[in-house]
Design an enzyme around this catalytic site. Structure first.
Site, PDB file in Angstrom:
ATOM      1  CB  CYS A 105      -0.899   0.016   1.238  1.00 38.90           C
ATOM      2  SG  CYS A 105      -1.819  -1.520   1.503  1.00 38.90           S
ATOM      3  CB  SER A 146      12.618  -9.990  -6.400  1.00 36.82           C
ATOM      4  OG  SER A 146      13.652  -9.590  -7.265  1.00 36.82           O
ATOM      5  N   GLY A 147      15.141 -11.671  -5.805  1.00 37.90           N
ATOM      6  CA  GLY A 147      16.363 -12.102  -5.135  1.00 37.90           C
ATOM      7  C   GLY A 147      17.202 -11.010  -4.510  1.00 37.90           C
ATOM      8  CG  ASN A 153       3.973   0.459   2.062  1.00 34.15           C
ATOM      9  OD1 ASN A 153       3.546  -0.482   1.413  1.00 34.15           O
ATOM     10  ND2 ASN A 153       5.062   1.132   1.724  1.00 34.15           N
ATOM     11  N   GLY A 154       3.133  -2.577   3.755  1.00 33.88           N
ATOM     12  CA  GLY A 154       4.029  -3.708   3.890  1.00 33.88           C
ATOM     13  C   GLY A 154       3.312  -5.004   4.193  1.00 33.88           C
ATOM     14  CB  ILE A 184      -1.581  -8.762  -0.386  1.00 28.48           C
ATOM     15  CG1 ILE A 184      -1.090  -7.707  -1.387  1.00 28.48           C
ATOM     16  CG2 ILE A 184      -0.768 -10.041  -0.493  1.00 28.48           C
ATOM     17  CD1 ILE A 184      -1.153  -8.104  -2.830  1.00 28.48           C
ATOM     18  CB  ILE A 185      -3.163 -10.612   3.898  1.00 27.13           C
ATOM     19  CG1 ILE A 185      -1.873 -11.282   3.401  1.00 27.13           C
ATOM     20  CG2 ILE A 185      -3.724 -11.380   5.087  1.00 27.13           C
ATOM     21  CD1 ILE A 185      -0.760 -11.291   4.427  1.00 27.13           C
ATOM     22  NE  ARG A 220      -6.431  -4.095   2.039  1.00 27.71           N
ATOM     23  CZ  ARG A 220      -7.348  -5.007   2.332  1.00 27.71           C
ATOM     24  NH1 ARG A 220      -8.630  -4.718   2.174  1.00 27.71           N
ATOM     25  NH2 ARG A 220      -6.983  -6.194   2.779  1.00 27.71           N
ATOM     26  CG  LEU A 221      -1.702  -4.198  -4.379  1.00 28.15           C
ATOM     27  CD1 LEU A 221      -2.510  -3.951  -5.647  1.00 28.15           C
ATOM     28  CD2 LEU A 221      -0.212  -4.271  -4.718  1.00 28.15           C
TER      29      LEU A 221
END
Length: 624
Positions: free
Chosen positions: A2, A355-356, A73-74, A50-51, A47-48
Site C-alpha cells: 500500500c 525477487s532475489g 505499508n508492507g 493481498i491478505i 490499498r493493494l
C-alpha cells in the site's frame, strides 16, 4: 502492499489537500482508499489487497476503542503467531489482516513490538488521547518512509511527491544531495534532494509529540562469526532457513509469482518457491544483455511457465522521465528501468512477486568482496603499499595505475560501495555551484566505525547493507514495483536469514580456494551457492557457478549511437544543465566515450539521470 500520506492538521481545507496527496500515490494501492481527519491529524491510505482482500481490511484501521489509528505499508509474515499471543492477552480482532497486529502489538509492547516483527513495513499510528504519532521502518529499508517539517506542519508518507500538494510545502533543490549523488549514484544520506525532506533510516522508529520529533534505532546487523560448524553444516542451515523464509514470504490470498534472471539468487528463489509463473526481460539478442533464453530453459526444468519481454532501446529511453518521476529522487542505476519493465510484465498476470534482492549483501556476493587480500601484492608491508600508491596517484594514467592507487589505501579510504562515479575533485570540477557536501569518507565513517574490529570483507558488507542496499537496490525495487501496483517480496531480506548469515565465517562467504574439485569452485556467496545447488535441477545446476553480469543494460553501446548521443548532448547543453555544471566538461565526457577513448557510460548516465529528474520535478526552472 500500500501507500499512505499524512500531516498534522493546521489548514482549513485538509480534506481537499489530503485527497490530492492520495491521488498522487494511487499507483501504490488501486484497490481501495480511506481517510481519517480530526482537528489534529489527517491520515490517508491507498490499498493493494493481498491478505484479507475483503473491504473489512481497508485502512485507516482502528483499535477496538477507536483511540489508535493505523496506516501501514508492507507485510508482516509472522502476524499469525503475534496475533495468537495478543488474543491470549485479551485483545479482540475485527479483521484477518496482518495490519491489525500492529495496533494491538503497539498497545501491548510499545516500541518493543518492532523486535518481534518479521516482514517489510513502514507504518504510522496516531494516538488520539496522547496526541502522539509513532512511526517505524523495517529492518533493511525495504519500504520507504519520508517526513518533513514545513512551517508548523509535520508531513509524512510513502512518497515525497505527495508532499508537493500541501500548501505549506516549499519545493527547493538540496544541492548538497546533488554533490553526494555524483559520487554514489544515489542519495546516500538521510536528507533527500528536496530541502527539508528526510528519509527515516532503516531499523528506526520515530515519535512526534507536542511539535517535537525524536528518532531511535531499534535493530542492527551484528557480524559475529561462529567458527565451530563445518562448511556442510552451514550449507544445511542456509537451506533450512531460506526454505522457511520463502514459505513465509508466500503467505497471501492472491497468486504469487517470481522474477527470474540467470543469476543464482533469483534462480534459488524460483526453484524452491513452487510458483506457477516466472518473469524475465532482456535487450536484443546479445547474451551479455539478454537472459531470456536461459530463463525459459530454467523455467521448463522446474516445470513453470516463463513470461518474458525484449525491451527495445526506444522503449527504454522513452520511459526515463516517468521512471525518474516514480523514483522521487534521481537514481543512476540503469537496471532500474529494466526492473520497471519486468514489474510491468508481471503486473499483467498477478499482484505479488518474489525477487532475489539482498543475497549479495547478506551472503557476500559482490565480486569486489574478493578484492581484499586477494593478490600477492597485498602481502607487501602496508607502509610500502601506501607509498607506492601515493606516487602512482601523481603519475599520468597508465595500465596498472588504478590497481596501485587502490592497493595503497585502506578499505575505509577506497570503498564507499558498489558504485563510485565521481571523486570529490572530479565532481567539484564539473559543478559551477558550491555546496557543503562532505567527503564520501565522512558519510561512510560512522558505519565503518561500528565494525572497526572486523575483517575487510565484513566491513564492505556492513557498509553495503546500510548504504548501497537501502539507497539503490531497495529504492528501485519499491518504486518500480509500486509504479505498476505490484508487491515485490524479498525473502533473502529476512531477519532469520540475516541472523544466520551474520554468524557465517568470512571464508564461507568469500573464498579464494582454487577449483580443485566440485565442492570448491566458487568465490563469492560460497556457502549460499552450495545450498542453492541442492535445490537447483541437475540440468540447470550450473546457475550456482554463473558469473554475475554486473551491468546487463547496454548503455555503453547506446551512447555511441547517433540517436542517443544526440539526446544526451542536447540535455548536457540545456539551460538547466548550465545552472549546475560546466557543460563543456559534460560534453567532453560524452565525446571521449563515443570516440572509444574511455568508458564514461556510468558517469554520463549519472549526470543525465539527474537532468531528466530535474526537468520532471522543477520544470519551471528549465528552459526550452
Amino acid at each position: 502492499m500500500c501507500g499512505f500520506v499524512g500531516f498534522t492538521n493546521t489548514i482549513d481545507n485538509s480534506n481537499v489537500v489530503l485527497q490530492e496527496m492520495l491521488d498522487t500515490i494511487r499507483h501504490r494501492g488501486p484497490d481501495a482508499e480511506g481517510t481519517y481527519i480530526d482537528e489534529h491529524i489527517a491520515l490517508g491510505h491507498r490499498r493493494l489487497s493481498i491478505i484479507d482482500i475483503s473491504e473489512v481490511g481497508n485502512q485507516p484501521l482502528y483499535s477496538e476503542d477507536g483511540n489508535l489509528v493505523l496506516v501501514f505499508n508492507g507485510e508482516i509474515y509472522n502476524y499469525q503467531a503475534i496475533r495468537t499471543r495478543l488474543a491470549e492477552a485479551g485483545y479482540h480482532f475485527a479483521t484477518q489482516t496482518d495490519s491489525e497486529v500492529l495496533i494491538y502489538g503497539y498497545r501491548e509492547y510499545g516500541p518493543a513490538l518492532l523486535e518481534q516483527l518479521r516482514g517489510m513495513f513502514s507504518f504510522v499510528i496516531w494516538d488520539k488521547q496522547a496526541k502522539k504519532l509513532f512511526g517505524a521502518r523495517d529492518f533493511f529499508g525495504i519500504k520507504p518512509l519520508y517526513y518533513a517539517q514545513m512551517q508548523d506542519t509535520f508531513l509524512f508518507g510513502s512518497e515525497i511527491k505527495s508532499f508537493l500538494h500541501h500548501p505549506h510545502f516549499k519545493k527547493a533543490l538540496n544541492t548538497t544531495a546533488l554533490e553526494n549523488y555524483l559520487t554514489f549514484q544515489y542519495s546516500p544520506c538521510d536528507e533527500t534532494f528536496f530541502q527539508g525532506v528526510y528519509k527515516l533510516p532503516p531499523a528506526h522508529y520515530f515519535t512526534y509529540e507536542n511539535g517535537q520529533f525524536e528518532m531511535h534505532r531499534y535493530w542492527d546487523v551484528h557480524f559475529q562469526a561462529d567458527e565451530a560448524p563445518d562448511l556442510q553444516t552451514w550449507v544445511k542451515r542456509i537451506s533450512d532457513t531460506f526454505h522457511d523464509s520463502v514459505a513465509a514470504h508466500k503467505i497471501a490470498d492472491v497468486e504469487v509469482g517470481s522474477f527470474l534472471s540467470s543469476g543464482v539468487d533469483s534462480s534459488y528463489v524460483a526453484a524452491i518457491a513452487d510458483v506457477d509463473k516466472t518473469f524475465t526481460v532482456g535487450f536484443g539478442t546479445d547474451e551479455r544483455y539478454n537472459e531470456i533464453g536461459w530463463a525459459k530453459g530454467f523455467s521448463e526444468a522446474i516445470r513453470k511457465r516463463n513470461y518474458n519481454k525484449v525491451i527495445t532501446p526506444e522503449e527504454y529511453w522513452e520511459k526515463l522521465p516517468m521512471i525518474q518521476y516514480h523514483m522521487d529522487e534521481p537514481l543512476a542505476d540503469p537496471a532500474a528501468i529494466a526492473l520497471y519493465f519486468v514489474c510491468n510484465l508481471a503486473s499483467q498476470q498477478l499482484k505479488v512477486v518474489l525477487s532475489g534482492e539482498g543475497a549479495d549483501e547478506i551472503f557476500g556476493g559482490y565480486n569486489v568482496y574478493s578484492e581484499p587480500g586477494g593478490s600477492t601484492y597485498d602481502k607487501l608491508p602496508r607502509g610500502l603499499r601506501r607509498g607506492i600508491g601515493a606516487v602512482a596517484e601523481k603519475m599520468p594514467a597508465h595500465k596498472g595505475r588504478n590497481f596501485l592507487v587502490r592497493k595503497g589505501k585502506d578499505i575505509e579510504e577506497r570503498f564507499i560501495g558498489n558504485a563510485y562515479m565521481f571523486s570529490p575533485s572530479e565532481r567539484k570540477a564539473l559543478l559551477k555551484i558550491r555546496t557543503n557536501a562532505p567527503d564520501p569518507t565522512e558519510i561512510t565513517k560512522p558505519f565503518y566505525d561500528r565494525v572497526q574490529n572486523q575483517d575487510d570483507v565484513t566491513k564492505m558488507q556492513y557498509l553495503d547493507l546500510h548504504l548501497w542496499m537501502a539507497g539503490d537496490i531497495l529504492l528501485k525495487a519499491d518504486k518500480m514495483s509500486m509504479a505498476n501496483s505490484l508487491e515485490l517480496r524479498v525473502p533473502f531480506l529476512d531477519r532469520e536469514v540475516m541472523a544466520l548469515a551474520q554468524r557465517i565465517p568470512t571464508r564461507f562467504r568469500v573464498t579464494r580456494q582454487e577449483k580443485t574439485d566440485e565442492h570448491t569452485p566458487y568465490i563469492t556467496k560460497y556457502a549460499m551457492r552450495l545450498a542453492a545447488k541442492q535445490d537447483t535441477p541437475p540440468q540447470t545446476a550450473k546457475t550456482a557457478a554463473k558469473k554475475k553480469l554486473g551491468f546487463p543494460v547496454p548503455i555503453r553501446v547506446w551512447l555511441k549511437e547517433d540517436k542517443y548521443y544526440d539526446l544526451v548532448r542536447e540535455r548536457f547543453e540545456s539551460s538547466e544543465a548550465k545552472q549546475f555544471f560546466h557543460t563543456e566538461k559534460l560534453v567532453h565526457l560524452l565525446d571521449e566515450h563515443r570516440a572509444g577513448r574511455a568508458d564514461n557510460s556510468r558517469k554520463i548516465w549519472t549526470l543525465y539521470m539527474f537532468l531528466v529528474w530535474y526537468q520532471v520535478y522543477f520544470p519551471e526552472n528549465c528552459g526550452a
